[in-house]
Write an enzyme that holds these catalytic residues in place. Sequence first.
Site, short mmCIF file in Angstrom:
data_model
loop_
_atom_site.label_atom_id
_atom_site.label_comp_id
_atom_site.label_asym_id
_atom_site.label_seq_id
_atom_site.Cartn_x
_atom_site.Cartn_y
_atom_site.Cartn_z
N LYS A 146 0.84 -1.21 0.00
CA LYS A 146 0.00 0.00 0.00
C LYS A 146 0.88 1.26 0.00
CE LYS A 146 -2.10 -1.20 3.87
NZ LYS A 146 -1.44 -2.51 4.14
N ARG B 73 10.88 -0.88 11.07
CA ARG B 73 9.76 -0.54 11.94
C ARG B 73 9.70 -1.45 13.16
NH1 ARG B 73 4.50 0.13 8.23
NH2 ARG B 73 3.58 -1.16 9.85
N ARG C 74 -10.25 0.51 7.99
CA ARG C 74 -9.89 -0.88 8.25
C ARG C 74 -10.98 -1.64 8.98
NH1 ARG C 74 -3.81 0.07 8.33
NH2 ARG C 74 -2.94 -1.86 9.06
N ARG D 137 -0.96 -9.09 13.03
CA ARG D 137 -1.51 -8.08 12.09
C ARG D 137 -2.30 -8.78 10.99
NH1 ARG D 137 4.04 -5.17 11.11
NH2 ARG D 137 3.06 -4.28 9.27
N ARG E 34 11.69 -5.39 5.12
CA ARG E 34 11.44 -3.98 4.79
C ARG E 34 12.35 -3.04 5.59
NH1 ARG E 34 5.52 -1.84 5.43
NH2 ARG E 34 5.70 -2.92 7.41
P1 AP5 Z 1 4.79 -1.64 1.88
O1 AP5 Z 1 4.52 -0.82 0.67
O2 AP5 Z 1 5.49 -0.99 3.02
O3 AP5 Z 1 3.45 -2.39 2.37
P2 AP5 Z 1 2.18 -1.85 3.18
O4 AP5 Z 1 0.97 -2.48 2.55
O5 AP5 Z 1 2.21 -0.36 3.28
O6 AP5 Z 1 2.45 -2.57 4.56
P3 AP5 Z 1 2.29 -2.03 6.05
O7 AP5 Z 1 3.08 -2.96 6.92
O8 AP5 Z 1 2.60 -0.57 6.13
O9 AP5 Z 1 0.79 -2.28 6.29
P4 AP5 Z 1 0.07 -2.35 7.65
O10 AP5 Z 1 -1.31 -2.23 7.19
O11 AP5 Z 1 0.38 -3.53 8.48
O12 AP5 Z 1 0.74 -1.15 8.49
P5 AP5 Z 1 0.24 0.32 8.82
O13 AP5 Z 1 1.43 1.19 8.92
O14 AP5 Z 1 -0.86 0.73 7.94
O15 AP5 Z 1 5.62 -2.93 1.37
C1 AP5 Z 1 6.10 -3.89 2.30
C2 AP5 Z 1 7.48 -4.40 1.84
O16 AP5 Z 1 7.32 -5.14 0.63
C3 AP5 Z 1 8.48 -3.27 1.52
O17 AP5 Z 1 9.77 -3.66 1.92
C4 AP5 Z 1 8.40 -3.12 -0.02
O18 AP5 Z 1 9.64 -2.68 -0.59
C5 AP5 Z 1 8.07 -4.55 -0.45
N1 AP5 Z 1 7.21 -4.60 -1.64
C6 AP5 Z 1 6.19 -3.76 -1.98
N2 AP5 Z 1 5.61 -4.15 -3.14
C7 AP5 Z 1 6.25 -5.30 -3.51
C8 AP5 Z 1 6.09 -6.19 -4.63
N3 AP5 Z 1 5.16 -5.99 -5.58
N4 AP5 Z 1 6.91 -7.28 -4.70
C9 AP5 Z 1 7.87 -7.49 -3.74
N5 AP5 Z 1 8.07 -6.68 -2.66
C10 AP5 Z 1 7.25 -5.59 -2.56
O19 AP5 Z 1 -0.36 0.09 10.28
C11 AP5 Z 1 0.48 -0.22 11.38
C12 AP5 Z 1 -0.36 -0.38 12.65
O20 AP5 Z 1 -1.02 0.86 12.93
C13 AP5 Z 1 -1.50 -1.41 12.57
O21 AP5 Z 1 -1.03 -2.71 12.90
C14 AP5 Z 1 -2.48 -0.86 13.60
O22 AP5 Z 1 -2.05 -1.16 14.91
C15 AP5 Z 1 -2.37 0.64 13.39
N6 AP5 Z 1 -3.31 1.18 12.40
C16 AP5 Z 1 -2.98 1.83 11.24
N7 AP5 Z 1 -4.08 2.22 10.58
C17 AP5 Z 1 -5.14 1.80 11.34
C18 AP5 Z 1 -6.54 1.89 11.16
N8 AP5 Z 1 -7.10 2.49 10.08
N9 AP5 Z 1 -7.34 1.35 12.14
C19 AP5 Z 1 -6.80 0.77 13.23
N10 AP5 Z 1 -5.47 0.64 13.44
C20 AP5 Z 1 -4.65 1.16 12.50
MG MG Z 2 2.34 1.01 4.89
#
Ligand code: AP5
Ligand code: MG
Length: 210
Positions: A14, A157, A89, A168, A123
């Site tokens: 994402k 992270r 979410r 997660r 990552r």
């Molecule tokens: P990346 O692009 O970083 O993936 P991402 O989908 O952004 O993954 P996140 O870990 O950020 O998602 P998340 O939903 O768990 O975390 P968030 O910060 O939102 O890519 C990942 C890796 O893969 C990178 O190294 C990249 O280079 C690689 N990659 C990308 N595309 C690729 C491809 N096509 N092929 C190969 N490799 C690839 O949330 C964190 C925490 O915050 C949650 O656990 C929760 O506690 C809280 N939170 C956040 N938002 C909410 C919400 N709306 N409601 C409740 N809690 C929330």
């Molecule tokens: Mg992200």
Amino acid sequence: MTSIVLFGPPGAGKGTQATRITQSTGLPQVSTGDMLRAAVKKGTPTGIAAKQFMDAGQLVPDSIIIDLIKERVKEPDAANGLMFDGFPRTVPQAEALANITEVTHVIAIEVPDSKIVERICGRYSCSSCGAVFHDKFNPTSTKGICDECGSGELKRRADDNETTVKQRLNAYHQQTSPLADWYENRGIFHRIDGDREIDNITQDILLALK
Ligand code: AP5
Ligand code: MG
């Protein structure tokens, strides 16, 4: 006005795709994960309340997230729409968003669970500009130097470990994936195969946004 939701499991790509779509559409990226991490770093009341949930790989309570979004949409750059990354979410978050602004496209980036742990555990990102890289799939051109801004501060992270990733993923399947039906019923849901080259995924997302 266009408002996009990037939807998908942890590590789906994402954030990676959001950066690219922002460059093409001009829509500001709104990542609730990034906003929460900034609040934790600053030690604000929101950050203090959210940290225990994030460390445990659980969703932060809806009320905290919805308050963050209500404040964010008041900023001037939100006037022409936003690109939400990792929000909403839960169904209550989607209902709250529907009362705030119209969502025109939901882009679901689909990646099998079996690929997620390797993606997350490899990552790293730039502390200065936030660019995201991967040890194997998307490394920086020069080791230790960000390709985007040249900074030497690349970090991992706190929640990117195997135990938390599994939590997660559980949270995603139990609380977030039911939202797919909610949006599919509204006819704005686009599924994209996220288990491919990063550039091919970007192309398909841009096509879905036309
Ligand atoms: P990346 O692009 O970083 O993936 P991402 O989908 O952004 O993954 P996140 O870990 O950020 O998602 P998340 O939903 O768990 O975390 P968030 O910060 O939102 O890519 C990942 C890796 O893969 C990178 O190294 C990249 O280079 C690689 N990659 C990308 N595309 C690729 C491809 N096509 N092929 C190969 N490799 C690839 O949330 C964190 C925490 O915050 C949650 O656990 C929760 O506690 C809280 N939170 C956040 N938002 C909410 C919400 N709306 N409601 C409740 N809690 C929330
Ligand atoms: Mg992200």
